[in-house]
Design a protein around this motif. Structure first.
Motif, PDB file in Angstrom:
ATOM      1  N   ILE A  88     -18.384  36.545  -8.671  1.00 37.32           N
ATOM      2  CA  ILE A  88     -17.576  35.326  -8.597  1.00 37.32           C
ATOM      3  C   ILE A  88     -16.142  35.729  -8.924  1.00 37.32           C
ATOM      4  O   ILE A  88     -15.902  36.415  -9.925  1.00 37.32           O
ATOM      5  N   VAL A  89     -15.187  35.326  -8.092  1.00 40.35           N
ATOM      6  CA  VAL A  89     -13.784  35.685  -8.309  1.00 40.35           C
ATOM      7  C   VAL A  89     -12.940  34.417  -8.331  1.00 40.35           C
ATOM      8  O   VAL A  89     -13.069  33.564  -7.455  1.00 40.35           O
ATOM      9  N   ARG A  90     -12.105  34.294  -9.336  1.00 37.77           N
ATOM     10  CA  ARG A  90     -11.129  33.206  -9.400  1.00 37.77           C
ATOM     11  C   ARG A  90      -9.765  33.852  -9.628  1.00 37.77           C
ATOM     12  O   ARG A  90      -9.565  34.554 -10.617  1.00 37.77           O
ATOM     13  N   THR A  91      -8.836  33.639  -8.710  1.00 36.98           N
ATOM     14  CA  THR A  91      -7.508  34.244  -8.823  1.00 36.98           C
ATOM     15  C   THR A  91      -6.464  33.161  -8.990  1.00 36.98           C
ATOM     16  O   THR A  91      -6.391  32.230  -8.187  1.00 36.98           O
ATOM     17  N   GLY A  92      -5.654  33.309 -10.029  1.00 39.61           N
ATOM     18  CA  GLY A  92      -4.529  32.399 -10.263  1.00 39.61           C
ATOM     19  C   GLY A  92      -3.252  33.039  -9.735  1.00 39.61           C
ATOM     20  O   GLY A  92      -3.082  34.260  -9.818  1.00 39.61           O
ATOM     21  N   ARG A  93      -2.388  32.260  -9.182  1.00 38.92           N
ATOM     22  CA  ARG A  93      -1.131  32.789  -8.633  1.00 38.92           C
ATOM     23  C   ARG A  93       0.053  32.150  -9.336  1.00 38.92           C
ATOM     24  O   ARG A  93      -0.035  31.035  -9.850  1.00 38.92           O
ATOM     25  N   ARG A  94       1.164  32.844  -9.312  1.00 39.56           N
ATOM     26  CA  ARG A  94       2.395  32.313  -9.893  1.00 39.56           C
ATOM     27  C   ARG A  94       2.897  31.118  -9.103  1.00 39.56           C
ATOM     28  O   ARG A  94       2.782  31.068  -7.885  1.00 39.56           O
ATOM     29  N   ILE A  95       3.461  30.166  -9.807  1.00 38.17           N
ATOM     30  CA  ILE A  95       4.125  29.031  -9.163  1.00 38.17           C
ATOM     31  C   ILE A  95       5.574  29.440  -8.933  1.00 38.17           C
ATOM     32  O   ILE A  95       6.263  29.841  -9.882  1.00 38.17           O
ATOM     33  N   PRO A  96       6.048  29.393  -7.685  1.00 39.08           N
ATOM     34  CA  PRO A  96       7.435  29.797  -7.400  1.00 39.08           C
ATOM     35  C   PRO A  96       8.428  29.039  -8.282  1.00 39.08           C
ATOM     36  O   PRO A  96       8.311  27.830  -8.466  1.00 39.08           O
ATOM     37  N   GLY A  97       9.366  29.783  -8.856  1.00 47.85           N
ATOM     38  CA  GLY A  97      10.395  29.177  -9.700  1.00 47.85           C
ATOM     39  C   GLY A  97      10.027  29.075 -11.166  1.00 47.85           C
ATOM     40  O   GLY A  97      10.864  28.752 -11.996  1.00 47.85           O
ATOM     41  N   VAL A  98       8.761  29.345 -11.503  1.00 39.33           N
ATOM     42  CA  VAL A  98       8.329  29.299 -12.905  1.00 39.33           C
ATOM     43  C   VAL A  98       8.281  30.733 -13.434  1.00 39.33           C
ATOM     44  O   VAL A  98       7.566  31.582 -12.898  1.00 39.33           O
ATOM     45  N   ILE A  99       9.051  31.003 -14.473  1.00 35.66           N
ATOM     46  CA  ILE A  99       9.113  32.352 -15.042  1.00 35.66           C
ATOM     47  C   ILE A  99       7.911  32.561 -15.957  1.00 35.66           C
ATOM     48  O   ILE A  99       7.691  31.793 -16.891  1.00 35.66           O
ATOM     49  N   PRO A 100       7.099  33.609 -15.690  1.00 34.28           N
ATOM     50  CA  PRO A 100       5.909  33.832 -16.524  1.00 34.28           C
ATOM     51  C   PRO A 100       6.256  34.362 -17.905  1.00 34.28           C
ATOM     52  O   PRO A 100       7.267  35.027 -18.093  1.00 34.28           O
ATOM     53  N   LEU A 101       5.398  34.039 -18.873  1.00 30.14           N
ATOM     54  CA  LEU A 101       5.583  34.548 -20.227  1.00 30.14           C
ATOM     55  C   LEU A 101       5.207  36.021 -20.286  1.00 30.14           C
ATOM     56  O   LEU A 101       4.299  36.469 -19.591  1.00 30.14           O
ATOM     57  N   GLY A 102       5.891  36.761 -21.127  1.00 29.55           N
ATOM     58  CA  GLY A 102       5.538  38.161 -21.365  1.00 29.55           C
ATOM     59  C   GLY A 102       5.773  39.068 -20.180  1.00 29.55           C
ATOM     60  O   GLY A 102       5.278  40.197 -20.157  1.00 29.55           O
ATOM     61  N   GLY A 103       6.502  38.613 -19.179  1.00 33.05           N
ATOM     62  CA  GLY A 103       6.814  39.462 -18.045  1.00 33.05           C
ATOM     63  C   GLY A 103       5.637  39.790 -17.151  1.00 33.05           C
ATOM     64  O   GLY A 103       5.661  40.772 -16.415  1.00 33.05           O
ATOM     65  N   VAL A 104       4.575  38.977 -17.197  1.00 33.80           N
ATOM     66  CA  VAL A 104       3.409  39.220 -16.342  1.00 33.80           C
ATOM     67  C   VAL A 104       3.660  38.587 -14.982  1.00 33.80           C
ATOM     68  O   VAL A 104       3.763  37.372 -14.864  1.00 33.80           O
TER      69      VAL A 104
END
Length: 198
Positions: free
Chosen positions: A102-118
């Motif tokens: 089972i695979v669940r992949t989350g993607r970045r939302i454009p314009g939202v800066i991720p925490l910790g540089g991930v």
């Protein structure tokens, strides 16, 4: 070539509540006027009421259709908590079609800066078979003498398939692999850990 030979089929597994609403929206994107391709969508009602009425017969029918056509699109469904109820349709489907991962992949939302540089997408990969949800688990004793038990079948070939998939996925996305338990599957056993207590 005839239209029948060119026809593509996606088995549609209907679900419950918001899951069904999202499925209907997803199907709109597959309309012939958008894709330029005529698709067939045999539908199976996997709502909790339908599964109860057919004693999960509709789930087995849907699995046969997926095996025949090779592709399915499923809505989110309700999994009742009672042991005497219909249980998870996902478990039945995975067992019937031979699914292992089972695979669940989350993607970045454009314009939202991720925490910790991930910046890489995060994929959760877990074993799809073995009925972890149905494993027997219990506790004995009190206080510091309390002991948690769990009985579950785990096969090495399945573990290997999950591990290999995880590392291939990480290689393709230049990501790292981390391991851990799924507390929601095993609140009695995994929940023994002090960090899980309220």
């Amino acid at each position: 070539m005839s239209a029948e030979v060119d026809a593509k089929t996606i088995v549609v597994l209907e679900g419950d509540e918001t899951g069904q609403e999202l499925l209907e929206e997803a199907l709109r994107v597959l309309a012939p006027e958008i894709l330029g391709l005529e698709l067939e969508f045999p539908r199976f009602d996997l709502s909790v009421d339908s599964r109860r009425a057919t004693k999960n017969g509709v789930v087995y029918e849907a699995a046969r259709a997926i095996r025949e056509h090779g592709l399915g699109l499923k809505a989110a469904t309700i999994t009742p908590e009672g042991r005497d109820d219909v249980g998870s349709p996902n478990r039945i489907l995975r067992e019937e079609i031979g699914g292992r991962v089972i695979v669940r992949t989350g993607r970045r939302i454009p314009g939202v800066i991720p925490l910790g540089g991930v910046h890489a997408p995060i994929s959760i990969v877990r074993m799809a078979v073995g009925d972890a949800y149905g494993a027997k688990e219990w506790r004995e004793g009190k206080g510091d003498e309390e002991v948690a038990f769990r009985t579950e079948r785990i096969e090495r070939r399945i573990c290997r398939a999950v591990a290999e998939f995880s590392f291939r996925q990480a290689e393709q996305t230049a990501a790292k692999v981390f391991g851990g338990p799924k507390f929601t599957v095993s609140p009695v056993y995994e929940g023994m850990c002090p960090t899980s207590r309220s």
